[in-house]
Scaffold this active site. Structure first.
Site, PDB file in Angstrom:
ATOM      1  N   GLY A 172       0.841  -1.197   0.000  1.00 46.43           N
ATOM      2  CA  GLY A 172       0.000   0.000   0.000  1.00 46.43           C
ATOM      3  C   GLY A 172       0.871   1.239   0.000  1.00 46.43           C
ATOM      4  N   GLY A 173       0.348   2.273   0.647  1.00 43.92           N
ATOM      5  CA  GLY A 173       1.077   3.540   0.695  1.00 43.92           C
ATOM      6  C   GLY A 173       2.418   3.419   1.386  1.00 43.92           C
ATOM      7  N   GLY A 407      24.809  11.290 -29.974  1.00 47.83           N
ATOM      8  CA  GLY A 407      24.356  12.034 -28.800  1.00 47.83           C
ATOM      9  C   GLY A 407      24.933  11.446 -27.520  1.00 47.83           C
ATOM     10  N   ALA A 408      25.184  10.143 -27.561  1.00 49.98           N
ATOM     11  CA  ALA A 408      25.711   9.495 -26.366  1.00 49.98           C
ATOM     12  C   ALA A 408      27.100  10.033 -26.021  1.00 49.98           C
ATOM     13  CB  ALA A 408      25.740   7.990 -26.562  1.00 49.98           C
TER      14      ALA A 408
HETATM   15  C1  HXC Z   1      -3.713  -3.744  11.952  1.00 51.52           C
HETATM   16  C2  HXC Z   1      -2.671  -5.641  11.283  1.00 51.52           C
HETATM   17  C3  HXC Z   1      -2.466  -5.089  10.000  1.00 51.52           C
HETATM   18  C4  HXC Z   1      -2.931  -3.782   9.770  1.00 51.52           C
HETATM   19  C5  HXC Z   1      -1.621  -7.047  10.042  1.00 51.52           C
HETATM   20  N1  HXC Z   1      -2.145  -6.858  11.249  1.00 51.52           N
HETATM   21  N2  HXC Z   1      -1.813  -5.995   9.261  1.00 51.52           N
HETATM   22  N3  HXC Z   1      -3.286  -4.961  12.231  1.00 51.52           N
HETATM   23  N4  HXC Z   1      -3.546  -3.141  10.768  1.00 51.52           N
HETATM   24  N5  HXC Z   1      -2.748  -3.196   8.591  1.00 51.52           N
HETATM   25  C6  HXC Z   1      -2.113  -7.795  12.382  1.00 51.52           C
HETATM   26  C7  HXC Z   1      -2.981  -9.017  12.178  1.00 51.52           C
HETATM   27  O1  HXC Z   1      -4.282  -8.741  12.598  1.00 51.52           O
HETATM   28  C8  HXC Z   1      -2.286 -10.011  13.072  1.00 51.52           C
HETATM   29  O2  HXC Z   1      -2.668  -9.753  14.421  1.00 51.52           O
HETATM   30  C9  HXC Z   1      -0.836  -9.633  12.946  1.00 51.52           C
HETATM   31  O3  HXC Z   1      -0.803  -8.294  12.483  1.00 51.52           O
HETATM   32  C10 HXC Z   1      -0.085 -10.488  11.953  1.00 51.52           C
HETATM   33  O4  HXC Z   1      -0.840 -10.537  10.748  1.00 51.52           O
HETATM   34  P1  HXC Z   1      -1.101 -11.913   9.977  1.00 51.52           P
HETATM   35  O5  HXC Z   1      -2.110 -11.604   8.938  1.00 51.52           O
HETATM   36  O6  HXC Z   1      -1.395 -12.993  10.953  1.00 51.52           O
HETATM   37  O7  HXC Z   1       0.335 -12.184   9.341  1.00 51.52           O
HETATM   38  P2  HXC Z   1       0.693 -12.768   7.929  1.00 51.52           P
HETATM   39  O8  HXC Z   1      -0.119 -13.981   7.652  1.00 51.52           O
HETATM   40  O9  HXC Z   1       2.185 -12.885   7.920  1.00 51.52           O
HETATM   41  O10 HXC Z   1       0.246 -11.656   6.862  1.00 51.52           O
HETATM   42  C11 HXC Z   1       0.865 -10.402   6.864  1.00 51.52           C
HETATM   43  C12 HXC Z   1       0.111  -9.429   5.916  1.00 51.52           C
HETATM   44  C13 HXC Z   1      -1.398  -9.443   6.290  1.00 51.52           C
HETATM   45  C14 HXC Z   1       0.298  -9.923   4.479  1.00 51.52           C
HETATM   46  C15 HXC Z   1       0.763  -8.085   6.059  1.00 51.52           C
HETATM   47  O11 HXC Z   1      -1.503  -9.239   7.682  1.00 51.52           O
HETATM   48  C16 HXC Z   1      -2.147  -8.352   5.597  1.00 51.52           C
HETATM   49  O12 HXC Z   1      -2.532  -8.529   4.436  1.00 51.52           O
HETATM   50  N6  HXC Z   1      -2.423  -7.279   6.313  1.00 51.52           N
HETATM   51  C17 HXC Z   1      -3.193  -6.186   5.787  1.00 51.52           C
HETATM   52  C18 HXC Z   1      -2.379  -5.418   4.812  1.00 51.52           C
HETATM   53  C19 HXC Z   1      -3.106  -4.200   4.351  1.00 51.52           C
HETATM   54  O13 HXC Z   1      -4.067  -4.317   3.551  1.00 51.52           O
HETATM   55  N7  HXC Z   1      -2.738  -3.027   4.930  1.00 51.52           N
HETATM   56  C20 HXC Z   1      -3.370  -1.821   4.633  1.00 51.52           C
HETATM   57  C21 HXC Z   1      -2.782  -1.340   3.319  1.00 51.52           C
HETATM   58  S1  HXC Z   1      -3.446   0.181   2.853  1.00 51.52           S
HETATM   59  P3  HXC Z   1      -2.567 -10.834  15.568  1.00 51.52           P
HETATM   60  O14 HXC Z   1      -3.256 -10.206  16.713  1.00 51.52           O
HETATM   61  O15 HXC Z   1      -3.245 -12.053  15.033  1.00 51.52           O
HETATM   62  O16 HXC Z   1      -1.116 -11.054  15.817  1.00 51.52           O
HETATM   63  C22 HXC Z   1      -2.321   1.247   3.388  1.00 51.52           C
HETATM   64  C23 HXC Z   1      -2.707   2.635   3.095  1.00 51.52           C
HETATM   65  C24 HXC Z   1      -1.587   3.533   3.436  1.00 51.52           C
HETATM   66  O17 HXC Z   1      -1.339   0.956   3.935  1.00 51.52           O
HETATM   67  C25 HXC Z   1      -1.660   4.717   2.555  1.00 51.52           C
HETATM   68  C26 HXC Z   1      -0.603   5.707   2.904  1.00 51.52           C
HETATM   69  C27 HXC Z   1      -0.564   6.808   1.892  1.00 51.52           C
END
Ligand code: HXC
Length: 519
Positions: A172-173, A407-408
């Site tokens: 993501g971001g 040119g290079a």
């Molecule tokens: C809160 C999160 C989290 C998040 C993971 N966790 N991502 N909590 N916010 N974004 C937590 C899970 O709930 C879990 O909690 C622990 O972290 C580990 O995650 P798992 O899923 O069990 O781990 P894994 O299987 O290794 O997968 C990792 C992952 C997946 C691929 C990163 O967690 C995932 O897809 N997360 C969401 C990613 C996402 O969509 N983020 C937002 C992107 S948008 P527990 O309690 O079970 O340990 C963004 C916008 C920003 O970032 C823009 C800025 C300009």
């Protein structure tokens, strides 16, 4: 006395708790994925015992979504300063065991604090990234936090070096902070970066793609160019960071400290005299030439697998860090295409921002022709390279080993773009274009009348004539566009002497807010 003991006990307990991050179970899960924890990474990266931590007791402020019942000291990121090989650095290390290393309001504030500190005191910032992106429960607060970090990345750009290691997800971001930093180091098997993950890709474009295929280290090292380095494992990535830092100054007002050098500065390399094949169309490995001239054959190549037709990286001459740019005849004849132009332009601008002299090795048949290149904007991308060379005020030395066509020739650090010292080997060919192309343009009308056999004979004869006339360095040397024609075996000491003569160079650009490089 009893009072202080109690207070100290509480302090130690809180520190212990903070060090456990998201707890034993999640630490075990992190290890199970073959990854170190945020704190283990810091210990492995910095000088023993040098880490001073900030904000260990910070926690998030959000209460919704059950967050009032889940509070972790440090809030998912460990920040502070330390030394690496005795030199100060600032760092942050994202802790995946706490909410998947996701970025909250307070997490972002911690990163901003350490970045502000680094900019104020003029030290590099190292980010160890391992995060699930924006902390979903914090909504717009986490988006605001990201923007606060991005702003610091932009403000720090060209002021202090910024290095990102990607040691887990970066999605993501979250990708835009590393993208702004100067170097991204990905690690095989554990790191991936993408703006939108496989699930969203499937919904929008119907593509089936794995995280590795979408944004693994190999993809970013070879296709996108996002990864400047790929490490074999985490320890290798820390070693790369330490090595990279050794070539960099602390900030834009300093120079890289020289290291002592026992590689003789007047080392003569006879093999260099024989390194260019007698057939001008045969390739040779420019990397080998670079290794023969830099101190101890020690060359740190950047973006090695992306646009391998140009080589960029760091070496030293008599202990002084130098940026090296070189066409690579062993790949696509060293032609300048879109990627190569962007790769070299970015590297030149980094070197210029941080007072690192530039040495260019040139053997280039020109810009790559064709619709693919034109449609991808070779005009604009080639212009970036030209722009970067022209605006750079650091010492610039160019060695033409063989072809400098069209040119290079102008672009690759020529005198005309403020190159300071331009040397050519006797094998240099400085001309408007290669012999065949030139002959076909000049004698196109005459050749129309000929049959194939006559045509081929005529071409060879005229090519030889053209080569005789232009395929040498002396026409350019006559004009003073080349300062000297040098024996290849003397290249090392000619560069060292050149750099020494340029040590006090002062050159400026007109006062302006910034140039408008064709992006
Ligand atoms: C809160 C999160 C989290 C998040 C993971 N966790 N991502 N909590 N916010 N974004 C937590 C899970 O709930 C879990 O909690 C622990 O972290 C580990 O995650 P798992 O899923 O069990 O781990 P894994 O299987 O290794 O997968 C990792 C992952 C997946 C691929 C990163 O967690 C995932 O897809 N997360 C969401 C990613 C996402 O969509 N983020 C937002 C992107 S948008 P527990 O309690 O079970 O340990 C963004 C916008 C920003 O970032 C823009 C800025 C300009």
């Amino acid at each position: 006395m009893e009072g202080i003991e109690k207070k100290l006990k509480l302090l130690h307990e809180m520190r212990e708790k903070a060090r456990l991050g998201g707890g034993e179970r999640r630490i075990a899960a992190q290890h199970g994925k073959g990854k170190y924890t945020a704190r283990e990474r810091i210990v492995r990266l910095v000088d023993d015992g040098s880490f001073e931590e900030f904000d260990m007791f910070v926690t998030h402020r959000e209460k919704d979504f059950g967050l009032d019942k889940q509070e972790y000291l440090s809030d998912g990121v460990v920040t502070g300063h330390a030394t690496i090989n005795g030199r100060q650095i600032a760092l942050f290390s994202q802790d995946f065991t706490v909410f998947g290393g996701s970025l909250s309001e307070m997490f972002a504030k911690k990163i901003c604090k350490i970045m502000d500190f680094a900019i104020k005191v003029g030290i590099p910032v190292i980010g160890l990234n391992d995060s699930g992106g924006a902390r979903i429960q914090e909504g717009v607060l986490s988006l605001a936090g990201y923007a606060d970090v991005f702003l610091r990345n932009v403000m720090a750009s060209g002021v202090v070096p910024q290095i990102s290691a990607i040691l887990g997800p970066c999605a993501g971001g979250a990708v835009y902070s590393p993208a702004i930093t100067d170097f991204n180091i990905m690690t095989k098997g554990i790191s991936y970066m993408f703006v939108t993950g496989p699930k969203v890709v499937k919904t929008v474009t119907h593509e089936d793609v794995t995280p590795e295929e979408l944004g693994g280290s190999s993809v970013h090292a070879t296709k996108s160019g996002v990864a400047h380095f790929v490490a074999e494992n985490e320890d290798d990535s820390f070693e790369l960071i330490r090595k990279l830092l050794s070539f960099l100054p602390q900030n834009n007002l300093e120079e890289t400290p020289p290291v002592s050098c026992d590689d003789p500065i007047n080392r003569i390399e006879d093999d260099l005299n024989y390194s260019i094949p007698s057939d001008p169309n045969l390739p040779y490995d420019m990397r080998g030439i670079i290794e023969m001239v830099v101190d101890h054959a020690d060359f740190l190549e950047v973006r090695r697998r992306w646009a391998p037709n140009i080589i960029v990286g760091f070496g030293r001459f008599n202990g002084r860090a130098t940026g090296i740019i070189a066409n690579q005849p062993a790949h696509l004849a060293g032609v300048l295409d879109n990627k190569a132009s962007r790769k070299a332009a970015a590297f030149i601008r980094f070197c210029d921002a941080f007072n690192i002299p530039i040495v260019t090795f040139e053997d280039v048949p020109g810009f790559m022709p064709g619709t693919v290149q034109e449609y991808e904007g070779i005009i604009l991308n080639g212009a970036k390279l030209l722009f970067a060379y022209a605006e750079a005020t650091v010492p610039k030395i160019t060695i033409i080993t063989r072809k400098a066509y069209g040119g290079a020739y102008d672009v690759m650090g020529s005198k005309h773009l403020r190159g300071d010292l331009n040397y050519a080997w006797p094998t240099a060919e400085i001309a408007v274009m290669g012999p065949r192309g030139a002959v076909e343009v000049l004698y196109g009308r005459e050749m129309k009348e000929m049959d194939d056999e006559q045509r081929e004979k005529f071409l060879i004869e005229k090519e030889n004539e053209y080569r005789e006339k232009f395929a040498n360095p002396y026409n350019a040397a006559k004009m003073g566009f080349i300062d000297d024609v040098i024996e290849p075996r003397n290249t090392r000491f000619r560069i060292i002497r050149g750099l020494e003569s340029l040590a006090g160079k002062r050159d400026t650009n007109y006062p302006r807010k910034h140039g408008c490089i064709p992006l």
